[in-house]
Design an enzyme around this catalytic site. Structure first.
Site, PDB file in Angstrom:
ATOM      1  N   LYS A 106       2.957  -3.604  -5.405  1.00  0.00           N
ATOM      2  CA  LYS A 106       2.220  -2.513  -5.194  1.00  0.00           C
ATOM      3  C   LYS A 106       1.185  -1.725  -6.390  1.00  0.00           C
ATOM      4  CE  LYS A 106       0.964   2.373  -4.679  1.00  0.00           C
ATOM      5  NZ  LYS A 106       0.579   2.041  -6.116  1.00  0.00           N
ATOM      6  N   SER A 107      -0.142  -2.397  -7.081  1.00  0.00           N
ATOM      7  CA  SER A 107      -0.732  -1.607  -8.101  1.00  0.00           C
ATOM      8  C   SER A 107      -1.589  -1.505  -7.777  1.00  0.00           C
ATOM      9  CB  SER A 107      -0.837  -2.264  -9.052  1.00  0.00           C
ATOM     10  OG  SER A 107      -1.587  -1.617  -9.996  1.00  0.00           O
ATOM     11  N   ARG A 155      -3.863  -4.116 -13.984  1.00  0.00           N
ATOM     12  CA  ARG A 155      -2.323  -4.158 -13.098  1.00  0.00           C
ATOM     13  C   ARG A 155      -2.726  -5.466 -12.227  1.00  0.00           C
ATOM     14  NH1 ARG A 155       2.854  -5.190 -15.149  1.00  0.00           N
ATOM     15  NH2 ARG A 155       3.078  -3.713 -15.809  1.00  0.00           N
ATOM     16  N   GLN A 162      11.871  -8.913   5.412  1.00  0.00           N
ATOM     17  CA  GLN A 162      11.453  -7.933   3.585  1.00  0.00           C
ATOM     18  C   GLN A 162      12.741  -7.222   3.146  1.00  0.00           C
ATOM     19  OE1 GLN A 162       8.509  -4.756   3.091  1.00  0.00           O
ATOM     20  NE2 GLN A 162       6.755  -6.288   3.735  1.00  0.00           N
ATOM     21  N   SER A 175      13.022  -5.629   8.864  1.00  0.00           N
ATOM     22  CA  SER A 175      13.176  -5.896   7.061  1.00  0.00           C
ATOM     23  C   SER A 175      14.513  -4.463   7.127  1.00  0.00           C
ATOM     24  CB  SER A 175      11.734  -4.646   6.501  1.00  0.00           C
ATOM     25  OG  SER A 175      11.778  -3.684   5.561  1.00  0.00           O
ATOM     26  N   LEU A 235       8.653  -6.285  -8.893  1.00  0.00           N
ATOM     27  CA  LEU A 235       8.773  -5.951 -10.311  1.00  0.00           C
ATOM     28  C   LEU A 235       9.937  -5.632  -9.941  1.00  0.00           C
ATOM     29  CD1 LEU A 235       5.781  -5.934 -10.925  1.00  0.00           C
ATOM     30  CD2 LEU A 235       6.601  -8.411 -11.265  1.00  0.00           C
ATOM     31  N   GLY A 236      10.878  -4.707  -9.198  1.00  0.00           N
ATOM     32  CA  GLY A 236      12.362  -3.846 -10.252  1.00  0.00           C
ATOM     33  C   GLY A 236      11.872  -2.507  -9.596  1.00  0.00           C
ATOM     34  N   THR A 264       0.818  -0.731  -0.038  1.00  0.00           N
ATOM     35  CA  THR A 264       0.258  -0.202  -0.147  1.00  0.00           C
ATOM     36  C   THR A 264       1.088   1.165   0.030  1.00  0.00           C
ATOM     37  OG1 THR A 264       0.239  -0.051   2.533  1.00  0.00           O
ATOM     38  CG2 THR A 264      -1.780  -0.997   1.515  1.00  0.00           C
ATOM     39  N   LYS A 292       4.032  -1.535  10.239  1.00  0.00           N
ATOM     40  CA  LYS A 292       6.304  -1.632  10.359  1.00  0.00           C
ATOM     41  C   LYS A 292       6.134  -0.531  11.288  1.00  0.00           C
ATOM     42  CE  LYS A 292       7.044  -3.341   5.988  1.00  0.00           C
ATOM     43  NZ  LYS A 292       5.181  -2.711   5.485  1.00  0.00           N
ATOM     44  N   HIS A 319      11.572  -1.343  10.171  1.00  0.00           N
ATOM     45  CA  HIS A 319      11.236  -1.258   9.221  1.00  0.00           C
ATOM     46  C   HIS A 319      12.648  -1.782   8.828  1.00  0.00           C
ATOM     47  CE1 HIS A 319       8.681   0.929   6.042  1.00  0.00           C
ATOM     48  NE2 HIS A 319       9.631   0.346   5.252  1.00  0.00           N
ATOM     49  N   ASP A 323       0.137  -5.275   3.120  1.00  0.00           N
ATOM     50  CA  ASP A 323       1.310  -5.048   3.857  1.00  0.00           C
ATOM     51  C   ASP A 323       1.393  -3.076   4.093  1.00  0.00           C
ATOM     52  OD1 ASP A 323       4.472  -5.852   4.500  1.00  0.00           O
ATOM     53  OD2 ASP A 323       4.149  -3.091   3.013  1.00  0.00           O
TER      54      ASP A 323
END
Length: 315
Positions: free
Chosen positions: A256-257, A262, A180, A158, A209-210, A21, A81, A112, A47
Site C-alpha cells: 500500500k502506497s 514510492r 492472504q 485471509s 514491508l512491516g 488500497t 473480501k 476476510h 486489492d
C-alpha cells in the site's frame, strides 16, 4: 508489465506484485488518482475489500482506464473480501461489492477473517455484543455459490492459520485458491507456507514491508542492518529487498502506497534478484507479528478467548 506471475490452483495467473488500497484516512479522490498512476506505471493487481471503503474509487479508476484503452479487463486482477458481518449471505455481499466496483466479476474473493459478526457490525473493530457463532461450513458454501454463479473467478481466505485451513478443507468442495496473511522478512510464516505449498494454496502477503505508518503498529524492516546491507550490495533499496524476498518465496506481495515516488520504487523490486546468501541471511532475522488481531479477542462472546486461539498457536 515487468512482473513475475503466480498460477492459482484454478489455473488462473496473476501478478506477484499488487497494489493495496486500504487507508486509515480514506479519501476517494486520492485513492482514484493513485490507482490511475499505478495503472500507467504497469500495476495490474489491485486489492480492496468492503471494509476498506475503496471499492468505488478502485472501480471508477479501472473503468476509466479500460474505457480509455489503457488496459483490458482481462489483464487486470482484482481482489475483494467478504466482511465478517456478511457471512450469512456471501452472494449478496459480493453483488454489492460488484455494484461498488462497477464490474461483472472479481478475480478473487476472500473470507476476510475466520470470525462472524452480527449483520449490523459493518466496522473494523467489533463491540463485544457484535460476535456471532462462527459457522465456516455455511460461509464457505456461500463462497462456492459465488464461484458457481460466475461472480468471481476464484475464492479463498485471509488470516487463516494452518489448522483453520485444514478444517476448511475437511468439508470444502472447492479448495481455497489463496490465503492472504501478514508476511514479511520479520514474520516469515514458514509453517503456513509449507502447508499451503503441499495443498496448492497460494500465499499472498499483506504488510510485506512491516506495515510502516499503520495505527496498530509496525516493525522497522527497512532499517534492519541485514536488509540494508543486502540493499547496498545490489544497489537497491531496503523496501525492494523485502519485497523481492517475498516474491522469491513464491508469494504475492500486496503493497500500500499512494506516493508516486514510492510506487515507482516498489515496482522496481521486479528487477531485483536476491542470491542464496541473501535469502539465508534474512532467515536469521528475529520474528515479530504486527497485526495480532487483539480486536477479535474477548472472554465472553468471541470464539477466541486468547490470541493463541485465534492463530492456533502459530504466533
Amino acid at each position: 508489465m515487468r512482473c513475475n506471475l503466480a498460477r492459482l490452483n484454478t489455473g488462473n495467473v496473476f501478478p506477484l506484485l499488487g497494489l493495496g488500497t486500504y487507508s486509515s484516512s480514506y479519501d476517494h479522490e486520492t485513492t482514484q488518482k493513485a490507482i490511475h498512476m499505478a495503472i500507467k506505471m504497469g500495476y495490474r493487481h489491485f486489492d480492496t475489500a468492503k471494509i476498506y471503503g475503496t471499492e468505488p474509487a478502485l472501480g471508477k479508476a479501472l473503468t476509466e482506464a479500460i474505457s480509455d484503452g489503457v488496459v483490458e479487463r482481462k489483464n487486470i486482477f482484482v481482489t475483494s473480501k467478504l466482511w465478517s458481518s456478511d457471512h450469512d449471505d456471501p452472494v449478496s455481499a459480493l453483488n454489492q461489492s460488484l455494484q461498488n466496483l462497477g464490474m461483472e466479476y472479481v478475480d478473487l474473493y476472500l473470507v476476510h477473517w475466520p470470525v462472524r459478526f452480527k449483520s449490523w457490525a459493518e466496522y473494523p473493530v467489533p463491540n463485544e455484543e457484535d460476535f456471532e457463532e462462527t459457522d465456516m461450513e455455511s460461509t464457505w458454501a456461500g463462497m462456492e455459490k459465488c464461484l458457481d454463479l460466475g461472480l468471481c473467478k476464484a475464492i479463498g481466505v485471509s488470516n487463516f492459520s494452518t489448522r483453520k485451513l485444514q478444517h476448511l478443507m475437511n468439508f470444502a468442495t472447492v479448495c481455497p485458491a489463496v490465503n492472504q496473511v501478514e508476511m514479511h522478512p520479520m514474520w516469515r510464516q514458514n509453517k503456513l507456507r509449507k502447508f499451503c505449498s503441499e495443498h496448492k494454496v497460494h500465499v499472498s502477503a499483506y504488510m510485506p514491508l512491516g506495515g510502516p505508518g499503520n495505527f496498530w503498529g509496525s516493525t522497522s524492516i527497512i532499517k534492519d542492518p541485514i536488509i540494508q546491507s543486502i540493499a547496498q550490495k545490489h544497489r537497491a533499496t531496503p523496501a525492494q529487498v523485502a519485497l523481492r524476498w517475498g516474491m522469491q518465496k513464491g508469494v504475492s506481495v500486496i503493497v500500500k502506497s499512494f506516493n508516486e515516488g514510492r510506487m515507482r520504487e516498489i515496482i522496481g523490486a521486479l528487477d531485483l534478484k536476491l542470491d542464496d546468501y541473501d535469502m539465508i541471511s534474512i532467515e536469521k532475522l528475529a520474528e515479530r507479528k504486527i497485526l495480532r488481531g487483539d480486536h477479535l479477542i474477548n472472554k465472553t462472546t468471541s470464539p477466541y478467548r486468547t490470541i493463541e486461539q485465534l492463530w492456533d498457536y502459530e504466533i
